[in-house]
Write a protein that holds these residues in place. Sequence first.
Motif, PDB file in Angstrom:
ATOM      1  N   HIS A 112      -2.638  -3.321   7.006  1.00 15.72           N
ATOM      2  CA  HIS A 112      -3.271  -4.214   6.035  1.00 15.72           C
ATOM      3  C   HIS A 112      -2.586  -5.562   6.094  1.00 15.72           C
ATOM      4  N   TYR A 113      -3.359  -6.586   6.409  1.00 18.46           N
ATOM      5  CA  TYR A 113      -2.825  -7.941   6.546  1.00 18.46           C
ATOM      6  C   TYR A 113      -1.613  -7.960   7.488  1.00 18.46           C
ATOM      7  N   SER A 114      -1.775  -7.341   8.640  1.00 13.82           N
ATOM      8  CA  SER A 114      -0.783  -7.341   9.716  1.00 13.82           C
ATOM      9  C   SER A 114       0.489  -6.582   9.386  1.00 13.82           C
ATOM     10  N   LEU A 115       0.475  -5.813   8.317  1.00 11.73           N
ATOM     11  CA  LEU A 115       1.632  -4.981   7.972  1.00 11.73           C
ATOM     12  C   LEU A 115       1.260  -3.509   8.108  1.00 11.73           C
ATOM     13  N   ASP A 116       2.226  -2.719   8.575  1.00 13.52           N
ATOM     14  CA  ASP A 116       2.016  -1.296   8.736  1.00 13.52           C
ATOM     15  C   ASP A 116       2.618  -0.538   7.561  1.00 13.52           C
ATOM     16  N   TYR A 117       1.880   0.435   7.070  1.00 13.31           N
ATOM     17  CA  TYR A 117       2.331   1.262   5.958  1.00 13.31           C
ATOM     18  C   TYR A 117       2.248   2.725   6.369  1.00 13.31           C
ATOM     19  N   TRP A 118       3.216   3.504   5.887  1.00  8.06           N
ATOM     20  CA  TRP A 118       3.294   4.921   6.241  1.00  8.06           C
ATOM     21  C   TRP A 118       3.480   5.776   4.995  1.00  8.06           C
ATOM     22  N   GLY A 119       2.897   6.967   5.053  1.00  5.03           N
ATOM     23  CA  GLY A 119       3.187   7.950   4.032  1.00  5.03           C
ATOM     24  C   GLY A 119       4.481   8.676   4.356  1.00  5.03           C
TER      25      GLY A 119
ATOM     26  N   VAL B 142       0.858  -1.176   0.000  1.00  4.81           N
ATOM     27  CA  VAL B 142       0.000   0.000   0.000  1.00  4.81           C
ATOM     28  C   VAL B 142       0.899   1.231   0.000  1.00  4.81           C
ATOM     29  N   GLN B 143       0.750   2.063  -0.997  1.00  3.62           N
ATOM     30  CA  GLN B 143       1.447   3.356  -1.003  1.00  3.62           C
ATOM     31  C   GLN B 143       0.475   4.428  -0.545  1.00  3.62           C
TER      32      GLN B 143
ATOM     33  N   LYS C 225      -8.161  -2.612   6.910  1.00  7.11           N
ATOM     34  CA  LYS C 225      -8.895  -2.700   8.160  1.00  7.11           C
ATOM     35  C   LYS C 225      -8.797  -1.424   8.991  1.00  7.11           C
ATOM     36  N   THR C 226      -7.588  -0.866   9.096  1.00  7.44           N
ATOM     37  CA  THR C 226      -7.374   0.314   9.925  1.00  7.44           C
ATOM     38  C   THR C 226      -6.530   1.316   9.156  1.00  7.44           C
ATOM     39  N   LYS C 227      -6.962   2.546   9.153  1.00  8.47           N
ATOM     40  CA  LYS C 227      -6.174   3.606   8.533  1.00  8.47           C
ATOM     41  C   LYS C 227      -6.390   4.888   9.306  1.00  8.47           C
ATOM     42  N   GLY C 228      -5.461   5.811   9.123  1.00 11.52           N
ATOM     43  CA  GLY C 228      -5.623   7.051   9.851  1.00 11.52           C
ATOM     44  C   GLY C 228      -4.374   7.888   9.856  1.00 11.52           C
ATOM     45  N   TRP C 229      -4.185   8.590  10.972  1.00 14.11           N
ATOM     46  CA  TRP C 229      -3.145   9.614  11.062  1.00 14.11           C
ATOM     47  C   TRP C 229      -2.383   9.521  12.370  1.00 14.11           C
ATOM     48  N   TYR C 230      -1.073   9.683  12.251  1.00  9.62           N
ATOM     49  CA  TYR C 230      -0.183   9.858  13.373  1.00  9.62           C
ATOM     50  C   TYR C 230       0.538  11.194  13.176  1.00  9.62           C
ATOM     51  N   ARG C 231       1.169  11.657  14.236  1.00  9.65           N
ATOM     52  CA  ARG C 231       1.988  12.855  14.116  1.00  9.65           C
ATOM     53  C   ARG C 231       3.227  12.753  14.994  1.00  9.65           C
ATOM     54  N   GLN C 232       4.243  13.517  14.594  1.00  8.22           N
ATOM     55  CA  GLN C 232       5.481  13.542  15.361  1.00  8.22           C
ATOM     56  C   GLN C 232       5.991  14.969  15.429  1.00  8.22           C
TER      57      GLN C 232
END
Length: 115
Positions: free
Chosen positions: A99-106, A2-3, A32-39
């Motif tokens: 997605h399918y137990s993998l984490d993707y980041w922008g 997922v990009q 299943k889960t998507k959204g936003w994080y910040r740093q």
Amino acid sequence: QVQLVESGGGLVQAGGSLRLSCAASRSIYVIKTKGWYRQAPGKQREMVALITSKGSTIYESSVKGRFTISRDNAKNTVYLQMNNLNPEDTAVYYCYARHYSLDYWGQGTQVTVSS
């Protein structure tokens, strides 16, 4: 795979609003889960808001009532509407998907709130 590509960051005065967008390379309906994080500088990355495929949402306590997460399945896009911004919201905002137990980041988009 997922990009994720974010857009919509920028400089805004305290009390202002911004809307972040995250375009996904595949259908977000099945993610299943998507959204936003910040740093913020010198701080750990933190969850801001998440939305599930069923539409359930969760927010970090300091943004409740000010931020709203939504998605448009037809456009494969997740949004974060941010209102009443304050300088403590200044950070790099990252789109996230699990997605399918993998984490993707922008790549992240900078949000700067001036006082």
